[in-house]
Design a protein around this motif. Structure first.
Motif, PDB file in Angstrom:
ATOM      1  N   GLU A 100       0.696  -1.188   0.426  1.00 19.24           N
ATOM      2  CA  GLU A 100      -0.115  -0.342   0.405  1.00 19.24           C
ATOM      3  C   GLU A 100       0.921   1.349  -0.063  1.00 19.24           C
ATOM      4  O   GLU A 100       0.487   2.450  -0.313  1.00 19.24           O
ATOM      5  CB  GLU A 100      -0.864   0.370   1.002  1.00 19.24           C
ATOM      6  N   THR A 101       1.664   1.251   1.062  1.00 21.02           N
ATOM      7  CA  THR A 101       3.050   2.313   0.964  1.00 21.02           C
ATOM      8  C   THR A 101       3.758   2.755  -0.734  1.00 21.02           C
ATOM      9  O   THR A 101       3.478   3.519  -0.881  1.00 21.02           O
ATOM     10  CB  THR A 101       3.752   2.112   1.805  1.00 21.02           C
TER      11      THR A 101
ATOM     12  N   SER B  37       0.525   4.060  -2.930  1.00 22.16           N
ATOM     13  CA  SER B  37       0.578   5.149  -2.912  1.00 22.16           C
ATOM     14  C   SER B  37       1.305   6.731  -3.431  1.00 22.16           C
ATOM     15  O   SER B  37       1.006   7.663  -3.670  1.00 22.16           O
ATOM     16  CB  SER B  37      -0.082   5.257  -1.461  1.00 22.16           C
TER      17      SER B  37
END
Length: 327
Positions: A310-311, A314
């Motif tokens: 996710e990091t 994004s």
């Protein structure tokens, strides 16, 4: 064994850690590696979402870059041997405690380089090296403008271009992210989030434009980046981290006597393994000598694989994210 698995295509939230059987005994030409580190790359997020040219059938493990120790070898394998420290790159399937792979697809990690360090440089630095050396034919003293310089492959390109004797201009989406390149080989930095990339690069080069533009971002930024290339320059198409594949007006390279050059690292490795190994020898020698400065956002355990992806997806990561597995 523990494995990070995508049971279906989607965002990082579909990923979870499950228990799977360990690999069966390796067949002829195969080895089994106990994985210690998995280097994450932006294209891995596209594989998970089904937006990459590589589209595995779920369920599968993501992760294309790993390091570890050989624990079993199949018939006919003379190298690497059991106990050897190796690093490798697959299309997917590496975010797990053990992988079974072809022996000719791994590289023995040389003395002076740890498996942890090897997993931070294999794909990003080898991509940057291939792009700048084989594709751009970079020469000492040329100016290289690197877009996405706060990301994994962009920060590697800053390092590699500097070590090859180029003058490096490092660009990122914000001024804060651009500053990360200072002290890392970049002579000047610029932000293209609120200002025109072309004009900034032109200003920093005294109006000449860059000899080489290294672009892993794509999208709306691409046309300005092509316009920032100087006479006889090269625009390197490295990737599309923005999510959009741009269309470029072909009169731009014509009037500049410039070249639009594709960089397909995975296919290069498949077609010219010998040259890839030569590139890695240079990269690992730089690493052993302390010349590389891998920009690592974080080392995270396999159990936090979904958060790590996710990091990365994004765009919040400054540099590389590495999963620790058996370390």
């Amino acid at each position: 064994m523990k494995a990070l698995v995508a049971p279906r295509l989607g965002g990082p939230d579909v990923l979870n850690v499950v228990d799977l059987p360990e690999p069966s005994a390796p067949a002829a030409g195969e080895i089994v590696v106990a994985v210690s580190h998995v280097g994450l790359n932006f294209h891995d997020t596209l594989v998970v979402s089904g937006q990459h040219v590589v589209r595995p059938e779920p369920p599968f493990s993501p992760g294309s870059e790993y390091s570890g120790v050989v624990v079993a070898v199949g018939p006919g394998v003379t190298s690497p041997s059991v106990g050897a420290r190796v690093v490798g790159n697959e299309e997917y399937g590496c975010a797990r405690e053990f992988v079974k792979v072809r022996a000719d697809r791994v590289t023995v990690i040389p003395a002076g380089v740890s498996p942890r360090d090897a997993a931070t440089v294999l794909v990003t630095y080898a991509t940057a090296f291939h792009a700048l050396v084989q594709r751009a034919n970079i020469r000492p003293g040329e100016t290289v403008a690197v877009l996405g310089a706060a990301g994994g492959v962009g920060s590697a390109a800053v390092d590699v271009a500097d070590l090859l004797g180029a003058r490096v201009l490092a660009g990122a989406s914000t001024a804060e992210r651009a500053k990360a390149a200072t002290g890392r080989g970049a002579e000047d930095v610029f932000s293209y989030g609120t200002a025109d990339a072309k004009q900034q690069i032109k200003t920093l080069t005294g109006g000449r434009g860059a000899d080489v533009v290294f672009d892993p971002v794509g999208g709306a930024l691409a046309e300005a980046a092509v316009r920032a290339v100087g006479w006889g320059g090269r625009y390197l198409v490295v990737g599309f981290a923005s999510g959009d594949i741009p269309s470029v007006r072909l009169n731009l390279p014509l009037v500049k006597g410039a070249a639009l050059v594709g960089v397909f690292f995975g296919e290069f490795v498949r077609r010219d393994r010998k040259m890839h190994e030569e590139n890695l020898a240079t990269i690992f020698s730089w690493s052993a000598e302390g010349k590389l400065r891998p920009y690592v956002h974080d080392f995270m355990p396999l159990t936090e694989g979904a958060r790590a992806y996710e990091t990365l997806a994004s765009g919040a990561a400054n540099g590389k994210i590495v999963l620790t597995v058996g370390a």
